[in-house]
Design an enzyme around this catalytic site. Structure first.
Site, short mmCIF file in Angstrom:
data_model
loop_
_atom_site.label_atom_id
_atom_site.label_comp_id
_atom_site.label_asym_id
_atom_site.label_seq_id
_atom_site.Cartn_x
_atom_site.Cartn_y
_atom_site.Cartn_z
N ILE A 29 2.51 2.53 3.34
CA ILE A 29 3.46 1.66 4.04
C ILE A 29 4.55 1.18 3.10
O ILE A 29 5.70 1.62 3.17
CB ILE A 29 2.73 0.47 4.69
CG1 ILE A 29 1.69 0.97 5.71
CG2 ILE A 29 3.71 -0.48 5.36
CD1 ILE A 29 0.78 -0.12 6.26
N CYS A 30 4.18 0.28 2.19
CA CYS A 30 5.18 -0.39 1.36
C CYS A 30 5.74 0.47 0.24
O CYS A 30 6.75 0.12 -0.37
CB CYS A 30 4.57 -1.67 0.77
SG CYS A 30 4.14 -2.87 2.05
N VAL A 31 5.12 1.61 -0.02
CA VAL A 31 5.67 2.57 -0.97
C VAL A 31 6.40 3.69 -0.23
O VAL A 31 7.55 4.02 -0.55
CB VAL A 31 4.58 3.15 -1.89
CG1 VAL A 31 5.13 4.28 -2.75
CG2 VAL A 31 3.98 2.06 -2.78
N TRP B 119 0.84 -1.19 0.00
CA TRP B 119 0.00 0.00 0.00
C TRP B 119 0.88 1.25 0.00
O TRP B 119 2.00 1.23 0.48
CB TRP B 119 -0.90 -0.01 1.23
CG TRP B 119 -1.85 -1.16 1.26
CD1 TRP B 119 -2.76 -1.52 0.29
CD2 TRP B 119 -2.02 -2.10 2.32
NE1 TRP B 119 -3.49 -2.61 0.68
CE2 TRP B 119 -3.05 -3.00 1.93
CE3 TRP B 119 -1.42 -2.27 3.56
CZ2 TRP B 119 -3.49 -4.05 2.73
CZ3 TRP B 119 -1.85 -3.33 4.36
CH2 TRP B 119 -2.87 -4.19 3.94
#
Length: 220
Positions: free
Chosen positions: A120-122, A117
């Site tokens: 978070i992960c970006v 997402w």
């Protein structure tokens, strides 16, 4: 600190300087993707991946705990059928040395990220990579969050840190830069027809008009 200016020709993307990292486009993340229509994000990501392949931009695929979160979405994997995604346990992709080393090996400093997402992960690797001297661009419409607010706050946070938000068609346009570059220009049409939505429809219409004879029988 970032290397390139924020304005002027050098601020734009080129295929020769770009490296693309696609992060965690997996079933678990898609199941809680609420900032965008999931099919649109998937469509845009596949289109972006296909553009990267046309322009010879190195593309790194990553997943997180894929044995639980699911394999990379098949349509993305199909663009790079021989590439095995780097499967991580770390939430922050940039804390996995294999990903960092894969990016470093390209020798390129304009890092383009899309993933799930956004918040978070970006955001984590985007902000982290800035400190390592990369110019970081996040493809916002090939990314998404658990809510519109989560996505928007993440984009704001990244912008404040120095990340440049872009969209997938912007990336392809900056890579192409000049329609006289026919070797790649001729390969973009089919991708736009399949993934470009109204842009693809408009392009098909333009090509139809160009092929339509005028009243004197000559081509348009």
């Amino acid at each position: 600190m970032t290397r390139t200016p924020k304005i002027g020709l050098d601020a734009l993307l080129t295929p020769e300087e770009s490296v693309l990292v696609l992060i965690d486009h997996q079933p678990f993340q898609v199941a809680n993707l609420h900032s965008h229509e999931p099919t649109l994000v998937i469509n845009n990501t596949v289109g972006l991946a296909k553009f990267a392949k046309v322009f010879g931009v190195p593309t790194i695929l990553t997943t997180v705990i894929e044995e639980r979160g699911g394999h990379l979405i098949q349509a993305i994997q199909d663009v790079f059928p021989d590439q095995k995604p780097i499967n991580r346990t770390s939430i922050n992709t940039w804390e996995d040395h294999r990903v960092v080393e894969a990016v470093e090996e390209t020798g390129r400093k304009k890092l383009i990220i899309a993933g799930l997402w956004t918040e978070i992960c970006v955001a984590m690797p985007a902000i982290h990579a800035l400190a390592d001297g990369y110019d970081v661009f996040v493809v916002t419409d090939a990314s998404g969050g658990v809510s519109a607010e989560a996505h928007d706050m993440a984009v704001r946070r990244m912008e404040r840190a120095g990340v440049v938000p872009v969209t997938w068609l912007v990336v392809s346009s900056e890579w192409q830069r000049d329609w006289a570059r026919e070797e790649t220009a001729n390969q973009l049409g089919p991708i736009l027809f399949e993934h470009g939505g109204a842009t693809g429809v408009a392009l098909a219409w333009e090509l139809q008009l160009l092929a339509t004879p005028t009243t004197d029988g000559a081509g348009a």
